[in-house]
Scaffold this motif. Structure first.
Motif, PDB file in Angstrom:
ATOM      1  N   GLY A 127       0.804  -1.144  -0.094  1.00  0.00           N
ATOM      2  CA  GLY A 127      -0.048   0.076   0.028  1.00  0.00           C
ATOM      3  C   GLY A 127       0.747   1.390  -0.009  1.00  0.00           C
ATOM      4  N   ALA A 128       0.238   2.412   0.028  1.00  0.00           N
ATOM      5  CA  ALA A 128       0.694   3.542  -0.203  1.00  0.00           C
ATOM      6  C   ALA A 128       0.792   4.252   1.317  1.00  0.00           C
ATOM      7  CB  ALA A 128       0.210   4.670  -1.211  1.00  0.00           C
ATOM      8  N   GLN A 129       0.353   3.881   2.422  1.00  0.00           N
ATOM      9  CA  GLN A 129       0.336   4.388   3.549  1.00  0.00           C
ATOM     10  C   GLN A 129       1.521   4.358   4.169  1.00  0.00           C
ATOM     11  OE1 GLN A 129      -2.163   1.287   5.735  1.00  0.00           O
ATOM     12  NE2 GLN A 129      -3.918   2.738   5.580  1.00  0.00           N
ATOM     13  N   THR A 130       1.786   5.226   5.150  1.00  0.00           N
ATOM     14  CA  THR A 130       2.995   5.401   5.903  1.00  0.00           C
ATOM     15  C   THR A 130       2.606   5.441   7.407  1.00  0.00           C
ATOM     16  OG1 THR A 130       3.055   7.877   5.795  1.00  0.00           O
ATOM     17  CG2 THR A 130       4.143   6.736   3.985  1.00  0.00           C
ATOM     18  N   LEU A 131       3.753   5.387   8.322  1.00  0.00           N
ATOM     19  CA  LEU A 131       3.573   5.366   9.621  1.00  0.00           C
ATOM     20  C   LEU A 131       4.211   6.813  10.096  1.00  0.00           C
ATOM     21  CD1 LEU A 131       4.260   1.689  11.182  1.00  0.00           C
ATOM     22  CD2 LEU A 131       1.816   3.056  10.622  1.00  0.00           C
ATOM     23  N   THR A 132       3.589   7.273  10.954  1.00  0.00           N
ATOM     24  CA  THR A 132       4.233   8.482  11.885  1.00  0.00           C
ATOM     25  C   THR A 132       4.656   8.011  12.935  1.00  0.00           C
ATOM     26  OG1 THR A 132       3.074  10.120  10.321  1.00  0.00           O
ATOM     27  CG2 THR A 132       3.784  11.060  12.241  1.00  0.00           C
TER      28      THR A 132
END
Length: 426
Positions: free
Chosen positions: A70-75
């Motif tokens: 996916g294109a999500q990121t974690l912050t």
């Protein structure tokens, strides 16, 4: 707690519970004992670090779970408290087994570098307690992941001193998991233990694996430091891809939870008194009574909410104050416990720490402790060694349960994570 619950709604996917008749009576049985999994001890959080958060970018009320494709990121967001302005910091990554044991070389699970610099730092404004706020989003051009599974990240100073570690997960999303729940009376308490169960539907890409190669581990309220893994399925359950916790491994009754709203630094239902002129500001909480249980009745994800909760004006990342919060706990019968009592919550990652050890006030017949906490909203509890700080707990308290579906793939030499599903249990 309204804003927290609104954010939480985006996390929960409603899944229909499967028919009770497909489960063994009272969820008993299985071909082996359940395997409660406790991650190896993470590096303790340095006293100079505050307000650590790890969430899907844009949603503070989320589990730290990435989709591999996916294109999500974690912050990652946190503060370094004090006048050490913009100290050089770095972050490194390690793949682990589902039990939290490092198992691969960086070249086997990373597409980029093992270590990266944290360059987004902002010095606080005119706050009573000075701090530098750091943020880091990943994957990025420097760091990416080849494999699914359980991971650990470590944040260090430039000289190599470790500041803290946190677990996170990367999922392939190659299976569907439907959760169901059984309950049983808990021995010695007035509560119920919860026995989660999961039925797995592998997608085509992993359909060649049989049920014996899967392991399902459960977490409650997002607290993945104590996963409880189901035993190997019985022959019948193998055919149905069905996994469940037997009675002796069920999640015990939840300790009463209490809310803390410091988003706007004024008295409220829980905050009895505020002194904004003090340096740092102080807040005294209303009495928390063991005899009445906690004030939180709905399920919560046990993570801090800061930016979405901050209502004092300005940017929460650099304008929110650190507040000296005084907790006051009245034990059952106003009698001192034979065991030490601690306060812990989403403000310290649910860790029982020396700072959380409460002092007995003989005159007031209560426990007292003051902790320094950044403005935001939190939930917390009182505990003693071995369990809650009170014998009686609420019956049937709602909970959020997550199923982590691991696959033992001989060709990968590690535990692949093929699905994560979170469902509300009432």
């Amino acid at each position: 707690m309204t804003s927290r619950l609104a954010l939480l709604a985006s996390l929960v996917t409603a899944g229909a519970a499967f028919a009770a008749c497909s489960l063994p009576p009272e969820f008993e049985g299985g071909s082996g004992a359940a395997r409660p999994t406790n991650l190896p001890t993470l590096a303790p959080t340095d006293s100079s670090v505050g307000a650590v958060q790890l969430f899907i970018t844009g949603n503070e009320a989320s589990l730290p779970v990435l989709s591999l494709r996916g294109a999500q990121t974690l912050t990652l967001a946190f503060d370094l408290i004090g006048d050490d302005v913009a100290a050089p910091l770095s972050v490194s990554f390690q793949h682990t087994t589902r039990d939290g044991v490092p198992d691969l070389l960086p070249t086997e699970f990373l597409t980029g570098f093992e270590r990266d610099d944290i360059v987004d730092s902002r010095v606080s404004g005119a706050t009573a307690v000075p701090y530098t706020h750091y943020q880091y989003a990943f994957p990025n051009t420097q760091v990416g992941f080849r494999l699914s599974g359980a991971y650990r990240m470590r944040v260090s100073r430039g000289n190599g001193t470790v500041l803290f570690e946190r677990p996170f997960y990367v999922s392939e999303d190659q299976a569907e998991a439907t959760l169901g729940f059984g309950t049983t009376l808990a021995g010695g308490t007035a509560g119920v233990s919860v026995q989660p169960a999961a039925r797995i539907s592998p997608r085509q890409a992993i359909s060649r694996f049989d049920a014996s190669q899967f392991t399902v581990c459960f977490a409650r309220d997002g607290r993945t430091e104590a996963l409880r893994c189901a035993p190997e399925p019985s022959l019948l359950d193998l055919a149905q891809f069905q996994f469940y916790l037997p009675r002796d491994a069920a999640f015990p009754p939840q300790a009463p939870l209490f809310p803390l709203d410091l988003g706007l630094l004024v008295p409220n239902d829980q905050v009895l008194d505020v002194d904004r002129t003090a340096r740092p500001p102080t807040a005294t909480l209303d009495l928390d009574y063991a005899d009445f249980g906690g004030d939180v009745r709905d399920a919560v994800l046990g993570v801090p909410i800061i930016e979405a909760a901050y209502r004092d004006g300005g940017d929460a990342r650099t304008q929110a104050e650190y507040v000296d919060v005084t907790f006051r706990y009245v034990p059952e019968g106003q009698a001192r416990s034979p065991q030490p009592v601690y306060v812990r919550g989403s403000f310290n990652d649910w860790r029982t720490t020396p700072e959380g050890l409460m002092e007995w006030d003989a005159g007031g017949r209560r426990y007292i402790q003051t902790l320094r906490i950044k403005q935001g909203t939190y939930v917390y509890e009182y505990v003693s060694p071995g369990g809650p700080a009170r014998r009686q707990v609420a019956l049937g308290q709602a909970g959020l349960f997550s199923a982590f579906v691991f696959l033992a793939d001989p060709s990968a030499f590690t535990d692949r994570l093929v699905a994560v599903q979170t469902t509300l249990q009432r």
